[in-house]
Each structure stands twice: as structure tokens, then as C-alpha cells.
Motif scaffolding. Sequence first.
Motif, PDB file in Angstrom:
ATOM      1  N   ASP A 183       7.238 -69.101 -45.265  1.00 36.10           N
ATOM      2  CA  ASP A 183       8.101 -69.036 -46.444  1.00 36.10           C
ATOM      3  C   ASP A 183       8.251 -70.411 -47.095  1.00 36.10           C
ATOM      4  O   ASP A 183       9.370 -70.884 -47.347  1.00 36.10           O
ATOM      5  CB  ASP A 183       9.486 -68.498 -46.079  1.00 36.10           C
ATOM      6  CG  ASP A 183       9.427 -67.100 -45.497  1.00 36.10           C
ATOM      7  OD1 ASP A 183       8.412 -66.408 -45.711  1.00 36.10           O
ATOM      8  OD2 ASP A 183      10.391 -66.697 -44.827  1.00 36.10           O
ATOM      9  N   VAL A 195       7.210 -69.019 -51.985  1.00 35.34           N
ATOM     10  CA  VAL A 195       6.434 -67.817 -51.683  1.00 35.34           C
ATOM     11  C   VAL A 195       6.833 -67.358 -50.289  1.00 35.34           C
ATOM     12  O   VAL A 195       6.937 -68.174 -49.362  1.00 35.34           O
ATOM     13  CB  VAL A 195       4.918 -68.105 -51.751  1.00 35.34           C
ATOM     14  CG1 VAL A 195       4.122 -66.909 -51.251  1.00 35.34           C
ATOM     15  CG2 VAL A 195       4.511 -68.453 -53.171  1.00 35.34           C
ATOM     16  N   LEU A 196       7.069 -66.065 -50.128  1.00 41.28           N
ATOM     17  CA  LEU A 196       7.439 -65.507 -48.829  1.00 41.28           C
ATOM     18  C   LEU A 196       6.183 -65.106 -48.063  1.00 41.28           C
ATOM     19  O   LEU A 196       5.320 -64.411 -48.598  1.00 41.28           O
ATOM     20  CB  LEU A 196       8.360 -64.303 -49.013  1.00 41.28           C
ATOM     21  CG  LEU A 196       9.671 -64.561 -49.769  1.00 41.28           C
ATOM     22  CD1 LEU A 196      10.480 -63.281 -49.885  1.00 41.28           C
ATOM     23  CD2 LEU A 196      10.478 -65.656 -49.089  1.00 41.28           C
ATOM     24  N   GLY A 197       6.077 -65.555 -46.842  1.00 42.43           N
ATOM     25  CA  GLY A 197       4.918 -65.241 -46.023  1.00 42.43           C
ATOM     26  C   GLY A 197       4.486 -66.446 -45.222  1.00 42.43           C
ATOM     27  O   GLY A 197       5.033 -67.547 -45.359  1.00 42.43           O
ATOM     28  N   SER A 198       3.491 -66.251 -44.391  1.00 42.23           N
ATOM     29  CA  SER A 198       2.990 -67.307 -43.513  1.00 42.23           C
ATOM     30  C   SER A 198       1.685 -67.869 -44.053  1.00 42.23           C
ATOM     31  O   SER A 198       0.778 -67.118 -44.414  1.00 42.23           O
ATOM     32  CB  SER A 198       2.771 -66.772 -42.097  1.00 42.23           C
ATOM     33  OG  SER A 198       4.006 -66.379 -41.519  1.00 42.23           O
ATOM     34  N   LEU A 227      -1.217 -64.101 -53.812  1.00 38.85           N
ATOM     35  CA  LEU A 227       0.114 -63.912 -53.244  1.00 38.85           C
ATOM     36  C   LEU A 227       1.147 -63.790 -54.366  1.00 38.85           C
ATOM     37  O   LEU A 227       2.331 -64.062 -54.151  1.00 38.85           O
ATOM     38  CB  LEU A 227       0.485 -65.086 -52.323  1.00 38.85           C
ATOM     39  CG  LEU A 227      -0.325 -65.246 -51.034  1.00 38.85           C
ATOM     40  CD1 LEU A 227       0.188 -66.443 -50.242  1.00 38.85           C
ATOM     41  CD2 LEU A 227      -0.247 -63.983 -50.182  1.00 38.85           C
ATOM     42  N   ASP A 229       2.587 -61.330 -55.731  1.00 38.26           N
ATOM     43  CA  ASP A 229       3.693 -60.403 -55.488  1.00 38.26           C
ATOM     44  C   ASP A 229       4.643 -60.894 -54.402  1.00 38.26           C
ATOM     45  O   ASP A 229       5.657 -60.260 -54.134  1.00 38.26           O
ATOM     46  CB  ASP A 229       3.168 -59.012 -55.135  1.00 38.26           C
ATOM     47  CG  ASP A 229       2.320 -59.004 -53.871  1.00 38.26           C
ATOM     48  OD1 ASP A 229       1.916 -60.100 -53.429  1.00 38.26           O
ATOM     49  OD2 ASP A 229       2.065 -57.920 -53.335  1.00 38.26           O
ATOM     50  N   ARG A 230       4.320 -62.048 -53.784  1.00 42.23           N
ATOM     51  CA  ARG A 230       5.182 -62.608 -52.748  1.00 42.23           C
ATOM     52  C   ARG A 230       6.038 -63.765 -53.278  1.00 42.23           C
ATOM     53  O   ARG A 230       6.758 -64.406 -52.518  1.00 42.23           O
ATOM     54  CB  ARG A 230       4.335 -63.100 -51.566  1.00 42.23           C
ATOM     55  CG  ARG A 230       3.463 -62.032 -50.935  1.00 42.23           C
ATOM     56  CD  ARG A 230       4.314 -60.938 -50.315  1.00 42.23           C
ATOM     57  NE  ARG A 230       5.096 -61.454 -49.186  1.00 42.23           N
ATOM     58  CZ  ARG A 230       6.139 -60.836 -48.662  1.00 42.23           C
ATOM     59  NH1 ARG A 230       6.555 -59.689 -49.173  1.00 42.23           N
ATOM     60  NH2 ARG A 230       6.778 -61.363 -47.630  1.00 42.23           N
ATOM     61  N   ARG A 231       5.965 -64.023 -54.570  1.00 40.37           N
ATOM     62  CA  ARG A 231       6.745 -65.109 -55.154  1.00 40.37           C
ATOM     63  C   ARG A 231       8.223 -64.743 -55.188  1.00 40.37           C
ATOM     64  O   ARG A 231       8.585 -63.571 -55.280  1.00 40.37           O
ATOM     65  CB  ARG A 231       6.251 -65.405 -56.576  1.00 40.37           C
ATOM     66  CG  ARG A 231       6.596 -64.313 -57.584  1.00 40.37           C
ATOM     67  CD  ARG A 231       5.744 -64.443 -58.835  1.00 40.37           C
ATOM     68  NE  ARG A 231       6.169 -63.504 -59.886  1.00 40.37           N
ATOM     69  CZ  ARG A 231       5.865 -62.209 -59.910  1.00 40.37           C
ATOM     70  NH1 ARG A 231       5.136 -61.675 -58.940  1.00 40.37           N
ATOM     71  NH2 ARG A 231       6.288 -61.444 -60.901  1.00 40.37           N
ATOM     72  N   VAL A 232       9.086 -65.753 -55.103  1.00 43.64           N
ATOM     73  CA  VAL A 232      10.524 -65.559 -55.235  1.00 43.64           C
ATOM     74  C   VAL A 232      10.896 -65.760 -56.696  1.00 43.64           C
ATOM     75  O   VAL A 232      10.561 -66.788 -57.296  1.00 43.64           O
ATOM     76  CB  VAL A 232      11.296 -66.544 -54.340  1.00 43.64           C
ATOM     77  CG1 VAL A 232      12.802 -66.440 -54.584  1.00 43.64           C
ATOM     78  CG2 VAL A 232      10.985 -66.274 -52.869  1.00 43.64           C
TER      79      VAL A 232
END
Length: 270
Positions: A183, A195-198, A227, A229-232
Motif C-alpha cells: 500500500d 495505490v493499494l496492494g503489494s 493498477l 483500479d487500485r488507486r486511492v
Amino acid sequence: MIDVIRYVNSIGEEIAFGDGCWHYGETDIFDTSRAHRSIGGRITGFEEDIREMHLRVELEGPEEERKRLADVTAYDVRTGRPGRLWANGCSMSCWIPGISSSDWHQLDGMYTAELGVVSDDPVWVRAASVTLESRDDLVVGGLDYPHDYPHDYLYSSGASVVLENPFRLPAKCDIYIPGPCADPYVIIAGNRYQVLGSIERGQLLAIRGYGDREIVVRHSDGTERSLFDRRVTEDGARPFAEIPVGRSVASWSGSYNVEVVMYEERCSPW
């Protein structure tokens, strides 16, 4: 005085005019021209149209260099991917679709050509880069972030620096964070880029706010995966926000490096 103009194609092949056996002469690539928009007889703004330019170059050297000029410039035309002209630390996206040759049949080792240059984004771009380096002397704890994000974030006391946008206007930026991290985020001037994720070791997170906006992870083999769609994107977190002029506080967890590249668009490279 600009001594050297370089053309670098989309795969990194380069020809330098003004260095070695290549020289440059008359050109209009440094001229400025903008179209204006108007409503009711009043100007409402300006915009960049597709622009055609020319660059005269001369060769005093082997015939292989003439062939290399054709190969380097033709690659971009055939693939549809632009190269870049570089001058005085600035660059412009462009193609060189035309070469008009002269004098090559008269004098051995001498060659003159008029290069036709075309750009659909005829601005000179200057970049400034800042690296926020990871630290191992920080105390890490939990933080309940005040904007109602779905989970708590880690903070590191002291993992902050003053970052400066040296340009005259707010700067679009690219942000790069190498793995391993989870994250990953950086906060600049109160705005959170996250960005959320590893991101695994050997991978690189790229938040590209300049040009075609995108968020990707680059793998060690050079391939990229979106990524986006993983943005905050909550309140106070705009992934492509511009960085204000002057000095701003930048903070991050401190457990990974963050590279921030800011961009300025200029009408000329002076």
C-alpha cells in the motif's frame, strides 16, 4: 547558444547534431507559435496545433552515418511511436518523417540534409527529479488517517522532507516507488498519492501524471500491468494532482524510496 541538438528515437537510438561528425544549421524548431481560441471577439485561451518544422544538418564523416540517420528516424515513423529532440536540457516529442538530401553526390565524405520535423505536442519539456530515500532510523506506528480511508496507515516519525517545485507553474508529476512495499504512498502538499496492494522486490510502481495518465507496476522483464483500479481517490487523495509552486512538505512511510519527477512545459528550450 545551444551547441548540440540530439534526436533520440523511441528505442533509445541517438544522433547528436553539433557533436562529432554531425553539425546543424538553420532551423525553426526554437520558434514559437500558438493558436488562439475566441468567443465573441475575445480571446479565451491558447492551444498547440500540430506543427511542421525543419532542421538543416551536415555530415563530415563516413557514409555509415548517413545510413544510421535514415534508420534511427525511420524506426519511429514506421512504428508510430514518437522520438524526442533534446536541446539545453529540454525535450520535445516529435517524428522526422522526411529527409531531403543534397551535396552528397558532389563531395566525398560531405552530406547535407533538410530534416522535416512534425509534432502533435510541440512544447519543450524540462524535468526536475527528487528522490526521497528510505530510512532505517525511524519509529513506525499506526495512524488512523482522518479522511475515513478503509483501514489505518503506517507513519514514520520524521519521514518527511521539504520538496521544491522549481518551476513557475504547478507541475504535473510522475511518481516511482520500488518494491518491496505494501500500500505504498507519499503525501505532497497535503495530497496523498497511493495505490493499494503489494509491490514485490524487483517491481516498480509508476504513477504517471504527465502525458497519458496511468498507474502500472513494471516487472523485472520490462512488462507492465495496470493498477489503475487500485488507486486511492478519496477526499484529499488525487493520484494525478499537480505539485504547487515552491516548497512543500513531502512525507511517506520511510521504508522505501520514492522518486518524484516534476515537469515544466516551455515554448522554447532557452
